[in-house]
Each structure stands twice: as C-alpha cells, then as structure tokens.
Motif scaffolding. Structure first.
Motif, PDB file in Angstrom:
ATOM      1  N   ALA A   5       0.839  -1.208   0.000  1.00 46.59           N
ATOM      2  CA  ALA A   5       0.000   0.000   0.000  1.00 46.59           C
ATOM      3  C   ALA A   5       0.869   1.252   0.000  1.00 46.59           C
ATOM      4  N   LEU A   6       1.978   1.200   0.743  1.00 51.27           N
ATOM      5  CA  LEU A   6       2.904   2.334   0.727  1.00 51.27           C
ATOM      6  C   LEU A   6       3.482   2.534  -0.674  1.00 51.27           C
ATOM      7  N   ASP A   7       3.892   1.431  -1.297  1.00 55.65           N
ATOM      8  CA  ASP A   7       4.448   1.505  -2.650  1.00 55.65           C
ATOM      9  C   ASP A   7       3.429   2.056  -3.643  1.00 55.65           C
ATOM     10  N   ALA A   8       2.157   1.788  -3.384  1.00 57.07           N
ATOM     11  CA  ALA A   8       1.097   2.245  -4.289  1.00 57.07           C
ATOM     12  C   ALA A   8       0.673   3.684  -4.001  1.00 57.07           C
ATOM     13  N   GLY A   9       1.343   4.319  -3.027  1.00 61.25           N
ATOM     14  CA  GLY A   9       1.038   5.721  -2.757  1.00 61.25           C
ATOM     15  C   GLY A   9       0.180   5.949  -1.532  1.00 61.25           C
ATOM     16  N   GLY A  10       0.047   4.943  -0.652  1.00 61.36           N
ATOM     17  CA  GLY A  10      -0.740   5.103   0.570  1.00 61.36           C
ATOM     18  C   GLY A  10      -0.119   6.124   1.506  1.00 61.36           C
ATOM     19  N   ASP A  11      -0.915   6.590   2.440  1.00 65.57           N
ATOM     20  CA  ASP A  11      -0.476   7.597   3.408  1.00 65.57           C
ATOM     21  C   ASP A  11       0.575   6.992   4.340  1.00 65.57           C
ATOM     22  N   PRO A  12       1.824   7.470   4.290  1.00 64.55           N
ATOM     23  CA  PRO A  12       2.892   6.881   5.100  1.00 64.55           C
ATOM     24  C   PRO A  12       2.644   6.994   6.605  1.00 64.55           C
ATOM     25  N   ILE A  13       2.013   8.065   7.037  1.00 66.22           N
ATOM     26  CA  ILE A  13       1.762   8.233   8.473  1.00 66.22           C
ATOM     27  C   ILE A  13       0.754   7.195   8.952  1.00 66.22           C
ATOM     28  N   GLU A  14      -0.326   7.043   8.199  1.00 60.86           N
ATOM     29  CA  GLU A  14      -1.336   6.053   8.568  1.00 60.86           C
ATOM     30  C   GLU A  14      -0.760   4.640   8.484  1.00 60.86           C
ATOM     31  N   TRP A  69      -0.213   1.497  11.386  1.00 55.99           N
ATOM     32  CA  TRP A  69      -0.674   0.119  11.205  1.00 55.99           C
ATOM     33  C   TRP A  69       0.490  -0.862  11.331  1.00 55.99           C
ATOM     34  N   ILE A  70       1.621  -0.493  10.739  1.00 58.75           N
ATOM     35  CA  ILE A  70       2.803  -1.365  10.818  1.00 58.75           C
ATOM     36  C   ILE A  70       3.258  -1.500  12.259  1.00 58.75           C
ATOM     37  N   ASN A  71       3.287  -0.393  12.997  1.00 57.22           N
ATOM     38  CA  ASN A  71       3.697  -0.447  14.407  1.00 57.22           C
ATOM     39  C   ASN A  71       2.739  -1.301  15.239  1.00 57.22           C
ATOM     40  N   GLU A  72       1.437  -1.184  14.990  1.00 58.26           N
ATOM     41  CA  GLU A  72       0.460  -2.000  15.709  1.00 58.26           C
ATOM     42  C   GLU A  72       0.680  -3.487  15.415  1.00 58.26           C
ATOM     43  N   THR A  73       0.921  -3.793  14.154  1.00 59.91           N
ATOM     44  CA  THR A  73       1.137  -5.186  13.760  1.00 59.91           C
ATOM     45  C   THR A  73       2.415  -5.729  14.394  1.00 59.91           C
ATOM     46  N   LYS A  74       3.477  -4.920  14.408  1.00 60.32           N
ATOM     47  CA  LYS A  74       4.729  -5.355  15.035  1.00 60.32           C
ATOM     48  C   LYS A  74       4.546  -5.557  16.541  1.00 60.32           C
ATOM     49  N   SER A  75       3.780  -4.692  17.181  1.00 63.44           N
ATOM     50  CA  SER A  75       3.509  -4.847  18.619  1.00 63.44           C
ATOM     51  C   SER A  75       2.731  -6.121  18.894  1.00 63.44           C
ATOM     52  N   GLU A  76       1.718  -6.387  18.060  1.00 60.86           N
ATOM     53  CA  GLU A  76       0.933  -7.610  18.222  1.00 60.86           C
ATOM     54  C   GLU A  76       1.816  -8.837  18.048  1.00 60.86           C
TER      55      GLU A  76
END
Length: 95
Positions: free
Chosen positions: A19-28, A32-39
């Motif tokens: 999604a980042l590569d496709a132009g997604g919002d890096p902050i958002e 999500w990445i941090n939440e997934t890493k925490s989980e």
C-alpha cells in the motif's frame, strides 16, 4: 494459534508495504505497521512463556497404565452404594 497469527502478521506487513508503494499515506501506514509489530511481539512473548513439553519415560507410562488398571479393579469390586456416590461425584449418569 500463534504460528498462524505470526503468518497473519507477515501478510499484513506485506500488504501495508504494498500500500505504501502504491502511494498510501505513510503516516497512517506506519501506525498500522507499528500496531502489527507490537501484536507480533506480544504473541512471540506468549509463545516463549509456554512451557516446553517433557517426554514421558516408558516406566512412567507403564506406571500410569497400572494405576488406571488398579482403579478399574477397585471400582468394579466396590460396594454398589460407594460406586453410586463416586459416579455422582464424577457427574456420571448410568443408564
């Protein structure tokens, strides 16, 4: 359970990077990445806390089988009133 969740975490991270590569919002995406890493870290911690299985020796298995056999013999030879009390205590209903 935990392995499946670990794989799920990998899939999520791959999707977020795509999604980042496709132009997604890096902050958002970063949240999500941090939440997934925490989980994932939490699940890995739970997995490490699970005690490892211990092997049972042949002698221990024989002892358990003998113990069950002794219990079966005792119950089969027990007074009917004692059996009824035991069955009630175990929550058994005989038909």
């Amino acid at each position: 359970m935990t392995c499946r969740n670990g794989l799920r975490s990998d899939r999520k991270l791959i999707r977020y990077c795509s999604a980042l590569d496709a132009g997604g919002d890096p902050i958002e995406m970063s949240s999500w990445i941090n939440e997934t890493k925490s989980e994932r870290a939490r699940l890995e911690g739970e997995l490490k806390a699970v005690p490892t299985a211990q092997r049972i020796s042949v002698a221990e298995i024989r002892s358990m089988i003998k113990g069950v056999g002794d219990l079966v013999r005792l119950v089969s030879e027990a007074d009917p009133d004692d059996k009824a009390e035991l069955y009630t205590h175990l929550g058994l209903k005989l038909t």
